[in-house]
Design an enzyme around this catalytic site. Structure first.
Site, PDB file in Angstrom:
ATOM      1  N   GLY A 160       0.793  -1.229   0.000  1.00  7.95           N
ATOM      2  CA  GLY A 160       0.000   0.000   0.000  1.00  7.95           C
ATOM      3  C   GLY A 160       0.820   1.272   0.000  1.00  7.95           C
ATOM      4  O   GLY A 160       0.342   2.322   0.463  1.00  7.95           O
ATOM      5  N   HIS A 219       1.163   0.537 -12.944  1.00 11.28           N
ATOM      6  CA  HIS A 219       1.938  -0.649 -13.321  1.00 11.28           C
ATOM      7  C   HIS A 219       3.421  -0.272 -13.386  1.00 11.28           C
ATOM      8  O   HIS A 219       3.762   0.776 -13.956  1.00 11.28           O
ATOM      9  CB  HIS A 219       1.456  -1.149 -14.691  1.00 11.28           C
ATOM     10  CG  HIS A 219       2.123  -2.400 -15.137  1.00 11.28           C
ATOM     11  ND1 HIS A 219       1.818  -3.633 -14.595  1.00 11.28           N
ATOM     12  CD2 HIS A 219       3.098  -2.618 -16.047  1.00 11.28           C
ATOM     13  CE1 HIS A 219       2.572  -4.555 -15.165  1.00 11.28           C
ATOM     14  NE2 HIS A 219       3.359  -3.969 -16.044  1.00 11.28           N
ATOM     15  N   LEU A 236      -7.715  -9.315 -11.744  1.00 13.34           N
ATOM     16  CA  LEU A 236      -8.255  -8.733 -12.975  1.00 13.34           C
ATOM     17  C   LEU A 236      -9.719  -8.360 -12.733  1.00 13.34           C
ATOM     18  O   LEU A 236     -10.476  -9.165 -12.206  1.00 13.34           O
ATOM     19  CB  LEU A 236      -8.149  -9.784 -14.082  1.00 13.34           C
ATOM     20  CG  LEU A 236      -8.068  -9.332 -15.526  1.00 13.34           C
ATOM     21  CD1 LEU A 236      -6.915  -8.358 -15.738  1.00 13.34           C
ATOM     22  CD2 LEU A 236      -7.914 -10.555 -16.434  1.00 13.34           C
TER      23      LEU A 236
HETATM   24  C1  GRF Z   1       3.375  -1.229  -7.542  1.00 12.93           C
HETATM   25  O1  GRF Z   1       4.643  -1.453  -8.095  1.00 12.93           O
HETATM   26  C2  GRF Z   1       2.344  -1.113  -8.633  1.00 12.93           C
HETATM   27  O2  GRF Z   1       2.856  -0.580  -9.805  1.00 12.93           O
HETATM   28  C3  GRF Z   1       1.971  -2.560  -8.854  1.00 12.93           C
HETATM   29  O3  GRF Z   1       1.980  -3.143  -7.584  1.00 12.93           O
HETATM   30  C4  GRF Z   1       2.901  -2.440  -6.757  1.00 12.93           C
HETATM   31  C5  GRF Z   1       2.140  -2.044  -5.531  1.00 12.93           C
HETATM   32  O4  GRF Z   1       2.973  -1.531  -4.533  1.00 12.93           O
HETATM   33  N1  GRF Z   1       0.698  -2.654  -9.525  1.00 12.93           N
HETATM   34  P1  GRF Z   1       2.333  -0.885  -3.225  1.00 12.93           P
HETATM   35  O5  GRF Z   1       1.428  -1.927  -2.595  1.00 12.93           O
HETATM   36  O6  GRF Z   1       1.579   0.337  -3.642  1.00 12.93           O
HETATM   37  O7  GRF Z   1       3.493  -0.571  -2.347  1.00 12.93           O
END
Ligand code: GRF
Length: 201
Positions: free
Chosen positions: A17, A114, A97
């Site tokens: 998070g 992403h 998804l």
């Molecule tokens: C991030 O790298 C995001 O791009 C990907 O999952 C990761 C989540 O990290 N979809 P966090 O839980 O926000 O630290």
């Protein structure tokens, strides 16, 4: 406390998070334009839930496996979003998804982040994919969510150099810094786009 005129945002997160935190840190600030009003996690132990509670934001967690299918899980989610008058959703490390029920309820109103420059390196472990491919530049992308895996229209990207000697941890950390800068900018864009009086389609 509800602040009038701000985009009512839900954040879905499965993990640490840290991107949720970047959104919470600006929540309620008219200069940014949104308020996080609900956090959902599909993983009851996710640290993201503690961040929400720490910020005083309602946090819910359900096990999707306890629903008969994806549609019924998403119908329950849509009902919770409606109860909190959520206008848009930000996926922040949400490892699932989305299906037709959520997509139909929030058309053009769901963002995802992403850790790669889409359309390169879709799907799981984008950082590992970039290292394996030997690229000299990677980065992060915020995009609108459609039915595909990391396929919707791109909203914002940030480039990150891959440096000699980078391993997964170092590159992921460098990308994460840009994610925390990029996601708030993209949500601000969506908030302005959906502001009352603006076209929503
Ligand atoms: C991030 O790298 C995001 O791009 C990907 O999952 C990761 C989540 O990290 N979809 P966090 O839980 O926000 O630290």
């Amino acid at each position: 406390m509800a602040v009038e005129g701000l985009l009512r945002l839900a954040v879905f997160a499965s993990g640490q998070g840290t991107n949720l935190q970047a959104l919470l840190d600006r929540s309620g600030d008219p200069a940014w334009g949104w308020q996080v009003v609900l956090v959902y996690s599909d993983r009851p132990g996710a640290p993201a839930l503690a961040r929400a509670r720490q910020a005083g934001v309602p946090a819910i967690t359900w096990r999707p496996a306890s629903y008969p299918d994806r549609d019924s899980h998403e119908r329950a989610l849509v009902a919770a979003l409606a109860a909190h008058r959520v206008a848009a959703v930000a996926l922040a490390g949400y490892m699932r998804l989305l299906g037709p029920v959520l997509l139909a309820a929030y058309p053009g109103r769901i963002l995802n982040i992403h850790p790669a420059l889409l359309p390169a390196f879709r799907g799981l472990d984008a950082v590992g994919q970039a290292l394996a491919a030997g690229v000299s530049v990677s980065g992060c992308t915020v995009h609108l969510v459609d039915a595909g895996m990391d396929t919707g229209p791109v909203v914002l990207q940030a480039a990150v150099p891959v440096l000699a000697g980078d391993d997964h941890e170092r590159l992921a950390a460098r990308i994460r810094v840009q994610e925390h800068r990029t996601y708030p900018l993209a949500v601000r864009w969506l908030a302005r786009r959906l502001a009352p009086g603006k076209e929503t389609s």
